[in-house]
Design a protein around this motif. Structure first.
Motif, mmCIF file in Angstrom:
data_model
loop_
_atom_site.group_PDB
_atom_site.id
_atom_site.type_symbol
_atom_site.label_atom_id
_atom_site.label_comp_id
_atom_site.label_asym_id
_atom_site.label_seq_id
_atom_site.Cartn_x
_atom_site.Cartn_y
_atom_site.Cartn_z
ATOM 1 N N GLN A 78 -7.809 -15.272 6.460
ATOM 2 C CA GLN A 78 -8.248 -13.907 6.755
ATOM 3 C C GLN A 78 -8.132 -13.604 8.249
ATOM 4 N N ALA A 79 -8.519 -14.562 9.097
ATOM 5 C CA ALA A 79 -8.401 -14.359 10.542
ATOM 6 C C ALA A 79 -6.931 -14.234 10.950
ATOM 7 N N ASP A 80 -6.068 -15.083 10.379
ATOM 8 C CA ASP A 80 -4.635 -14.993 10.665
ATOM 9 C C ASP A 80 -4.072 -13.641 10.225
ATOM 10 N N TYR A 81 -4.528 -13.168 9.083
ATOM 11 C CA TYR A 81 -4.072 -11.875 8.567
ATOM 12 C C TYR A 81 -4.464 -10.749 9.533
ATOM 13 N N HIS A 82 -5.724 -10.755 9.980
ATOM 14 C CA HIS A 82 -6.165 -9.706 10.894
ATOM 15 C C HIS A 82 -5.400 -9.776 12.220
ATOM 16 N N ASN A 83 -5.177 -10.997 12.690
ATOM 17 C CA ASN A 83 -4.397 -11.174 13.915
ATOM 18 C C ASN A 83 -2.981 -10.633 13.726
ATOM 19 N N LEU A 84 -2.356 -10.953 12.609
ATOM 20 C CA LEU A 84 -0.996 -10.498 12.330
ATOM 21 C C LEU A 84 -0.922 -8.975 12.219
ATOM 22 N N ILE A 85 -1.900 -8.380 11.583
ATOM 23 C CA ILE A 85 -1.928 -6.913 11.467
ATOM 24 C C ILE A 85 -2.051 -6.279 12.859
ATOM 25 N N GLY A 86 -2.918 -6.856 13.703
ATOM 26 C CA GLY A 86 -3.080 -6.320 15.064
ATOM 27 C C GLY A 86 -1.804 -6.437 15.874
ATOM 28 N N GLN A 110 4.951 -11.373 26.336
ATOM 29 C CA GLN A 110 4.427 -12.737 26.335
ATOM 30 C C GLN A 110 3.017 -12.750 25.731
ATOM 31 N N SER A 111 2.180 -11.810 26.115
ATOM 32 C CA SER A 111 0.812 -11.778 25.572
ATOM 33 C C SER A 111 0.821 -11.500 24.076
ATOM 34 N N VAL A 112 1.738 -10.648 23.616
ATOM 35 C CA VAL A 112 1.842 -10.370 22.186
ATOM 36 C C VAL A 112 2.324 -11.614 21.432
ATOM 37 N N CYS A 113 3.325 -12.308 21.995
ATOM 38 C CA CYS A 113 3.831 -13.531 21.352
ATOM 39 C C CYS A 113 2.764 -14.613 21.291
ATOM 40 N N ILE A 114 2.030 -14.751 22.362
ATOM 41 C CA ILE A 114 0.984 -15.776 22.380
ATOM 42 C C ILE A 114 -0.065 -15.470 21.310
ATOM 43 N N ARG A 115 -0.442 -14.217 21.148
ATOM 44 C CA ARG A 115 -1.412 -13.853 20.113
ATOM 45 C C ARG A 115 -0.831 -14.018 18.711
ATOM 46 N N LEU A 116 0.477 -13.923 18.595
ATOM 47 C CA LEU A 116 1.119 -14.001 17.281
ATOM 48 C C LEU A 116 1.036 -15.404 16.691
ATOM 49 N N PHE A 117 1.113 -16.409 17.530
ATOM 50 C CA PHE A 117 1.182 -17.776 17.021
ATOM 51 C C PHE A 117 -0.199 -18.419 16.992
ATOM 52 N N SER A 118 -0.327 -19.448 16.216
ATOM 53 C CA SER A 118 -1.621 -20.104 16.031
ATOM 54 C C SER A 118 -2.060 -20.828 17.289
ATOM 55 N N ASN A 119 -3.287 -21.300 17.301
ATOM 56 C CA ASN A 119 -3.865 -21.965 18.473
ATOM 57 C C ASN A 119 -3.062 -23.191 18.887
ATOM 58 N N GLN A 120 -2.519 -23.930 17.944
ATOM 59 C CA GLN A 120 -1.770 -25.126 18.277
ATOM 60 C C GLN A 120 -0.481 -24.794 19.011
ATOM 61 N N MET A 121 0.108 -23.630 18.746
ATOM 62 C CA MET A 121 1.398 -23.284 19.315
ATOM 63 C C MET A 121 1.267 -22.449 20.585
ATOM 64 N N ARG A 122 0.099 -21.956 20.861
ATOM 65 C CA ARG A 122 -0.057 -21.047 22.001
ATOM 66 C C ARG A 122 0.409 -21.682 23.317
ATOM 67 N N GLN A 123 -0.091 -22.859 23.610
ATOM 68 C CA GLN A 123 0.263 -23.477 24.883
ATOM 69 C C GLN A 123 1.735 -23.853 24.922
ATOM 70 N N SER A 124 2.243 -24.333 23.812
ATOM 71 C CA SER A 124 3.655 -24.690 23.751
ATOM 72 C C SER A 124 4.523 -23.462 24.018
ATOM 73 N N LEU A 125 4.172 -22.359 23.422
ATOM 74 C CA LEU A 125 4.939 -21.129 23.592
ATOM 75 C C LEU A 125 4.829 -20.612 25.023
ATOM 76 N N ALA A 126 3.646 -20.623 25.584
ATOM 77 C CA ALA A 126 3.438 -20.072 26.917
ATOM 78 C C ALA A 126 4.170 -20.883 27.975
ATOM 79 N N HIS A 127 4.310 -22.198 27.769
ATOM 80 C CA HIS A 127 4.926 -23.041 28.784
ATOM 81 C C HIS A 127 6.420 -23.274 28.579
#
Length: 153
Positions: A78-86, A110-127
Motif C-alpha cells: 500500500q505504501a509503495d502504491y501511494h508512493n508510485l501514484i504520487g 533526481q529527486s523524483v527518481c529517488i522517490r520512485l525506487f525502494s529504500n534499498q535502491m535509493r542510495q545506489s541510484l543517487a550515487h
C-alpha cells in the motif's frame, strides 16, 4: 380386570412378555455396548480435550503469525502504491510543463527518481546515476539494462 382394553394387562403372562420385549429392544439398541454412549463421549472428551486444545492453540498461533506477515506485506504494498501514484502525478505534471515550454532541472528529476525506487535502491541510484549525462535518466526510468545501474528483473 374385566374391561376388554385392560384385560390383557392383568394376565400373569403379560409381565414376562413385556420383560422379554424390553430386553430385545435394549439389546437391539445398545448392541453389546455395555457403557452408555453419554459416558463414552464424556470419557473420550476428557482424554482428547487437552490434545485438541493444544492443537487448536498451535493453529491459532500459526494463523496469527501468518496474519501479521500478510499485514506487513499489505502495508508495504500500500505504501509503495501511494508512493508510485504520487511520483506518477509529478511526472505527468512535469510532462505537461515540458510541453508548455518550461525546463525541468536534473535535480528535480533526481529527486523524483529517488522517490520512485525502494529504500534499498535509493542510495545506489543517487550515487551511481550521472544525471548530468543526457539520456541517463530517461534510460534508467525506461529500465534499459545496459545503461541503468539498477538492472531490474
Amino acid at each position: 380386570m374385566v374391561h376388554p382394553s385392560f384385560k390383557e394387562l392383568f394376565q400373569d403372562s403379560w409381565t414376562p412378555e413385556l420383560k422379554l420385549k424390553l430386553e430385545k429392544f435394549l439389546a437391539l439398541i445398545f448392541k453389546a455396548n455395555n457403557t452408555p454412549k453419554l459416558l463414552t463421549i464424556y470419557k473420550e472428551n476428557g482424554q482428547s480435550n487437552k490434545e485438541t486444545l493444544q492443537q487448536l492453540h498451535q493453529q491459532l498461533v500459526e494463523a496469527e503469525r501468518r496474519s501479521m506477515t500478510y499485514l506487513k506485506r499489505y502495508n508495504k504494498i500500500q505504501a509503495d502504491y501511494h508512493n508510485l501514484i504520487g511520483v506518477t502525478a509529478e511526472l505527468v505534471d512535469s510532462l505537461e510543463a515540458t510541453v508548455s515550454g518550461k525546463m525541468i532541472t536534473s535535480e528535480y528529476l533526481q529527486s523524483v527518481c529517488i522517490r520512485l525506487f525502494s529504500n534499498q535502491m535509493r542510495q545506489s541510484l543517487a550515487h551511481s546515476v550521472d544525471f548530468t549525462r543526457p539520456g541517463t535518466v530517461r534510460l534508467c526510468l525506461g529500465r534499459a539494462p545496459l545503461l541503468c545501474p539498477l538492472n531490474f528483473k
